[in-house]
Design an enzyme around this catalytic site. Structure first.
Site, PDB file in Angstrom:
ATOM      1  CE  LYS A  11      38.270 114.420  -5.448  1.00  0.00           C
ATOM      2  NZ  LYS A  11      37.601 113.182  -5.626  1.00  0.00           N
ATOM      3  CE1 TYR A  51      39.486 112.866 -11.054  1.00  0.00           C
ATOM      4  CE2 TYR A  51      38.297 115.109 -11.258  1.00  0.00           C
ATOM      5  CZ  TYR A  51      39.082 113.864 -10.194  1.00  0.00           C
ATOM      6  OH  TYR A  51      38.822 114.240  -9.009  1.00  0.00           O
ATOM      7  CG  ASN A 114      35.918 111.154  -3.322  1.00  0.00           C
ATOM      8  OD1 ASN A 114      36.099 112.198  -3.484  1.00  0.00           O
ATOM      9  ND2 ASN A 114      36.142 109.968  -4.012  1.00  0.00           N
ATOM     10  CG  HIS A 117      42.935 113.542  -6.973  1.00  0.00           C
ATOM     11  ND1 HIS A 117      42.543 112.650  -7.803  1.00  0.00           N
ATOM     12  CD2 HIS A 117      44.374 113.778  -7.244  1.00  0.00           C
ATOM     13  CE1 HIS A 117      43.519 112.473  -8.460  1.00  0.00           C
ATOM     14  NE2 HIS A 117      44.670 113.011  -8.210  1.00  0.00           N
ATOM     15  CD  GLU A 128      46.624 112.793 -11.175  1.00  0.00           C
ATOM     16  OE1 GLU A 128      47.075 113.033  -9.860  1.00  0.00           O
ATOM     17  OE2 GLU A 128      45.952 112.069 -11.511  1.00  0.00           O
TER      18      GLU A 128
HETATM   19  P1  DAT Z   1      39.881 108.119  -7.415  1.00  0.00           P
HETATM   20  O1  DAT Z   1      39.541 109.612  -7.044  1.00  0.00           O
HETATM   21  O2  DAT Z   1      39.714 107.176  -5.941  1.00  0.00           O
HETATM   22  O3  DAT Z   1      41.064 107.834  -8.054  1.00  0.00           O
HETATM   23  P2  DAT Z   1      38.503 107.664  -9.759  1.00  0.00           P
HETATM   24  O4  DAT Z   1      39.644 108.411 -10.364  1.00  0.00           O
HETATM   25  O5  DAT Z   1      37.942 106.299 -10.477  1.00  0.00           O
HETATM   26  O6  DAT Z   1      38.819 107.487  -8.455  1.00  0.00           O
HETATM   27  O7  DAT Z   1      37.202 108.753  -9.870  1.00  0.00           O
HETATM   28  C1  DAT Z   1      37.551 110.127  -9.761  1.00  0.00           C
HETATM   29  C2  DAT Z   1      36.551 110.741  -8.826  1.00  0.00           C
HETATM   30  O8  DAT Z   1      35.228 110.710  -9.717  1.00  0.00           O
HETATM   31  C3  DAT Z   1      36.140 110.081  -7.519  1.00  0.00           C
HETATM   32  O9  DAT Z   1      36.991 110.422  -6.586  1.00  0.00           O
HETATM   33  C4  DAT Z   1      34.756 110.273  -7.307  1.00  0.00           C
HETATM   34  C5  DAT Z   1      34.239 110.308  -8.576  1.00  0.00           C
HETATM   35  N1  DAT Z   1      33.622 109.139  -9.097  1.00  0.00           N
HETATM   36  C6  DAT Z   1      34.048 108.017  -9.177  1.00  0.00           C
HETATM   37  N2  DAT Z   1      33.323 106.932  -9.467  1.00  0.00           N
HETATM   38  C7  DAT Z   1      31.940 107.515  -9.329  1.00  0.00           C
HETATM   39  C8  DAT Z   1      30.711 107.068  -9.372  1.00  0.00           C
HETATM   40  N3  DAT Z   1      30.523 105.701  -9.804  1.00  0.00           N
HETATM   41  N4  DAT Z   1      29.799 107.614  -9.229  1.00  0.00           N
HETATM   42  C9  DAT Z   1      30.159 109.098  -8.906  1.00  0.00           C
HETATM   43  N5  DAT Z   1      31.187 109.479  -8.807  1.00  0.00           N
HETATM   44  C10 DAT Z   1      32.224 108.915  -8.977  1.00  0.00           C
HETATM   45 MG    MG Z   2      41.666 108.512  -9.951  1.00  0.00          MG
END
Ligand code: DAT
Ligand code: MG
Length: 150
Positions: A11, A51, A114, A117, A128
């Site tokens: 990212k 997303y 974080n 991805h 994707e």
């Molecule tokens: P991942 O990236 O582990 O697959 P995800 O698909 O649930 O997680 O979410 C995509 C991204 O969105 C994640 O990497 C960081 C952000 N995100 C997820 N949950 C969040 C939250 N509660 N607060 C802020 N950002 C969040």
């Molecule tokens: Mg995800």
């Protein structure tokens, strides 16, 4: 069986911090084949498609802005267990919960920054990969696969 693919992306914070090489290296040294690799400035529409399952979340606007704050280093790994191992190598979504040794634990502290991805299923990986790279990725053979796989 060794043809499973996953979509991985460093990212914008990870690119800014110079972590592209380190993160790609981890997947290479694990044994995965890099099938595609590109620096992308994602459009809002690409991110909305990527997303789509999170569109209703309160953090979604912040997530879009974060993912457009700079280029993303997008790549595709191929190999046995690419999706599951890719997720394991990433660590938990929230770096505060990520196990030591994972990418998010080693390089991040906040969920909204974080660093990396990884696709969460074979199905989303295919979706994707098509979104970020198009449908027809060129494959190639690697002599070293004969050494990596039994
Ligand atoms: P991942 O990236 O582990 O697959 P995800 O698909 O649930 O997680 O979410 C995509 C991204 O969105 C994640 O990497 C960081 C952000 N995100 C997820 N949950 C969040 C939250 N509660 N607060 C802020 N950002 C969040
Ligand atoms: Mg995800």
């Amino acid at each position: 069986a060794n043809l499973e693919r996953s979509f991985i992306a460093v990212k914008p914070d990870g690119v800014e911090r110079g972590l592209v090489g380190e993160i790609v290296r981890r997947f290479e040294t694990r044994g995965f084949k890099i099938l595609a690799l590109q620096l992308v400035h994602p459009s809002e529409q690409l991110l909305r498609d990527h997303y789509a399952d999170l569109a209703g979340k309160p953090f979604f606007p912040k997530l879009l802005a974060y993912m457009q704050s700079g280029p993303v280093a997008a790549f595709v790994i191929q190999g046995k267990g690419a999706v599951k191992i890719g997720r394991a190598m990433l660590g938990a979504t929230n770096p505060q919960d990520s196990a030591p040794g994972t990418i998010r634990a080693d390089f991040a502290l906040d969920i909204g920054k974080n660093v990396c991805h990884g696709s969460d299923s074979v199905e989303s990986a295919e979706k994707e990969i098509a979104l970020w790279f198009g449908e027809n990725l060129k494959s190639y053979t690697r002599a070293v696969d004969a050494v990596i796989y039994e």
